[in-house]
Design a protein around this motif. Structure first.
Motif, PDB file in Angstrom:
ATOM      1  N   ILE A 114      -2.988 -65.031   5.695  1.00 28.34           N
ATOM      2  CA  ILE A 114      -2.496 -64.737   4.352  1.00 28.34           C
ATOM      3  C   ILE A 114      -1.997 -66.039   3.739  1.00 28.34           C
ATOM      4  CG2 ILE A 114      -0.943 -63.338   2.946  1.00 28.34           C
ATOM      5  CD1 ILE A 114      -0.551 -61.507   5.358  1.00 28.34           C
ATOM      6  N   ALA A 115      -2.609 -66.437   2.639  1.00 28.14           N
ATOM      7  CA  ALA A 115      -2.228 -67.698   1.995  1.00 28.14           C
ATOM      8  C   ALA A 115      -0.883 -67.550   1.286  1.00 28.14           C
ATOM      9  CB  ALA A 115      -3.303 -68.116   0.999  1.00 28.14           C
ATOM     10  N   LYS A 116      -0.033 -68.554   1.421  1.00 30.91           N
ATOM     11  CA  LYS A 116       1.224 -68.603   0.677  1.00 30.91           C
ATOM     12  C   LYS A 116       0.997 -69.399  -0.607  1.00 30.91           C
ATOM     13  CE  LYS A 116       4.353 -68.381   4.668  1.00 30.91           C
ATOM     14  NZ  LYS A 116       5.473 -69.055   5.378  1.00 30.91           N
ATOM     15  N   MET A 117       1.424 -68.845  -1.721  1.00 29.46           N
ATOM     16  CA  MET A 117       1.171 -69.468  -3.012  1.00 29.46           C
ATOM     17  C   MET A 117       2.460 -69.973  -3.663  1.00 29.46           C
ATOM     18  SD  MET A 117      -2.059 -69.224  -3.333  1.00 29.46           S
ATOM     19  CE  MET A 117      -3.490 -68.302  -2.771  1.00 29.46           C
ATOM     20  N   PRO A 118       2.446 -71.165  -4.237  1.00 31.28           N
ATOM     21  CA  PRO A 118       3.606 -71.635  -4.999  1.00 31.28           C
ATOM     22  C   PRO A 118       3.946 -70.638  -6.106  1.00 31.28           C
ATOM     23  CG  PRO A 118       2.063 -73.435  -4.624  1.00 31.28           C
ATOM     24  CD  PRO A 118       1.366 -72.181  -4.185  1.00 31.28           C
ATOM     25  N   LEU A 119       5.235 -70.345  -6.242  1.00 37.71           N
ATOM     26  CA  LEU A 119       5.728 -69.379  -7.240  1.00 37.71           C
ATOM     27  C   LEU A 119       5.128 -67.994  -7.036  1.00 37.71           C
ATOM     28  CD1 LEU A 119       5.626 -71.578 -10.488  1.00 37.71           C
ATOM     29  CD2 LEU A 119       7.573 -71.137  -8.987  1.00 37.71           C
ATOM     30  N   ASN A 120       4.498 -67.763  -5.870  1.00 40.90           N
ATOM     31  CA  ASN A 120       3.854 -66.475  -5.568  1.00 40.90           C
ATOM     32  C   ASN A 120       2.774 -66.126  -6.587  1.00 40.90           C
ATOM     33  OD1 ASN A 120       5.559 -65.602  -3.206  1.00 40.90           O
ATOM     34  ND2 ASN A 120       7.170 -65.817  -4.760  1.00 40.90           N
ATOM     35  N   LEU A 121       2.060 -67.145  -7.038  1.00 43.60           N
ATOM     36  CA  LEU A 121       0.974 -66.971  -8.007  1.00 43.60           C
ATOM     37  C   LEU A 121      -0.259 -67.707  -7.507  1.00 43.60           C
ATOM     38  CD1 LEU A 121       2.991 -67.552 -11.321  1.00 43.60           C
ATOM     39  CD2 LEU A 121       2.018 -65.372 -10.550  1.00 43.60           C
ATOM     40  N   THR A 175      -1.826 -70.946  -8.965  1.00 40.81           N
ATOM     41  CA  THR A 175      -1.272 -72.279  -8.705  1.00 40.81           C
ATOM     42  C   THR A 175      -1.950 -72.986  -7.536  1.00 40.81           C
ATOM     43  OG1 THR A 175       0.437 -71.464  -7.192  1.00 40.81           O
ATOM     44  CG2 THR A 175       0.991 -71.532  -9.543  1.00 40.81           C
ATOM     45  N   LYS A 176      -2.728 -72.244  -6.741  1.00 40.50           N
ATOM     46  CA  LYS A 176      -3.357 -72.849  -5.564  1.00 40.50           C
ATOM     47  C   LYS A 176      -4.623 -72.093  -5.196  1.00 40.50           C
ATOM     48  CE  LYS A 176      -2.115 -74.743  -1.021  1.00 40.50           C
ATOM     49  NZ  LYS A 176      -1.098 -74.737   0.059  1.00 40.50           N
ATOM     50  N   GLY A 177      -5.573 -72.124  -6.110  1.00 42.06           N
ATOM     51  CA  GLY A 177      -6.810 -71.381  -5.901  1.00 42.06           C
ATOM     52  C   GLY A 177      -7.640 -71.885  -4.736  1.00 42.06           C
ATOM     53  N   ASP A 178      -7.392 -73.113  -4.286  1.00 43.85           N
ATOM     54  CA  ASP A 178      -8.153 -73.684  -3.174  1.00 43.85           C
ATOM     55  C   ASP A 178      -7.420 -73.535  -1.841  1.00 43.85           C
ATOM     56  OD1 ASP A 178      -6.083 -75.450  -3.588  1.00 43.85           O
ATOM     57  OD2 ASP A 178      -7.333 -77.257  -3.572  1.00 43.85           O
TER      58      ASP A 178
END
Length: 246
Positions: free
Chosen positions: A98-105, A108-111
């Motif tokens: 499960i990828a962790k995303m900055p700001l939970n969005l 912000t980190k599609g790659d």
């Protein structure tokens, strides 16, 4: 004196606007936190090793017997909220990340999938996501189709930038019948960006939020099945799809 009073009033007004804007931004960016069931699923057990780093949460079975699964979380949903779903998939022999995303969005980190794939060179992968996560997953897949075996959508759809129409990727789309969050017009439009052999699966009685474990979501429909049942049906559909990948 009048000039000083005017400047002071302007300063006070600007300060109030700044504070109000900050409060609104804080309220908007407040994420959906994992429920207790999700916290429990983060503990290693049942033959599954659970580990976390700054970029993802891994659920790895003792013996991997199928492709790895990368999941992008929905917008403003903490990655940990998908741990029950991930652990159940892992128990069937599929490593899950499960990828962790900055700001939970995810925007912000599609790659985010790139590093996960790079550090697990012996695995083949499918990539998918919930809600906004699915949109961003499809964009990554559209740009890197050779890195993946397939793409899955949970209450989600691709946009034009994430069109998979001309790829040879296997695609699975899962949607709850009581979903009150997804934009149905955009969902129908998104189908035009998917391959003709895309598999569509409806979770009868399922809503938007119960693909994860973070409680009710604003604007969502009322599910007529439990979260456990919705995720169980989702896992079965995913496993059937994974077993048929070429």
């Amino acid at each position: 004196m009048k000039g000083k009073i005017t400047k002071r009033r302007v300063f006070v007004i600007l300060l109030i606007i700044f504070v109000a804007a900050g409060l609104l931004l804080w309220r908007y960016l407040t994420p959906y936190a994992p429920e207790q069931s999700a916290e429990t699923a983060l503990i290693s057990g049942g033959g599954i090793s659970v580990e976390q780093n700054d970029n993802w949460i891994s659920f790895e079975p003792g013996l991997a017997t199928g492709p790895g699964v990368i999941l992008y979380p929905g917008g403003l949903v903490e990655a940990e909220a998908y741990s029950p779903l991930a652990k159940t998939i892992a128990m069937a022999g599929h490593p899950v990340y499960i990828a962790k995303m900055p700001l939970n969005l995810a925007v912000t980190k599609g790659d985010a999938a790139e590093e996960i794939i790079r550090v697990h060179p012996k695995l083949t992968f499918v990539l998918g996501g919930h809600s906004l996560g699915g949109v961003m997953a499809s964009r990554y897949a559209a740009e890197h189709p050779r890195q993946l075996k397939g793409v899955f959508f949970l209450a989600s759809y691709p946009d034009e930038k994430g069109s998979l129409k001309d790829t040879t990727l296997s695609v699975l789309s899962i949607l709850g019948t009581e979903d009150g969050v997804i934009n149905r017009t955009s969902y129908r439009k998104g189908r035009s960006y998917l391959p003709d052999n895309t598999i569509y699966y409806s979770v009868e009685g399922g809503n938007h939020a119960q693909f994860g474990s973070y409680g009710k979501q604003k604007g969502d429909g009322e599910a007529t099945i439990t979260e456990e049942e919705q995720q169980g049906r989702t896992v079965r559909a995913l496993l059937d799809w994974l077993s048929n990948l070429g």
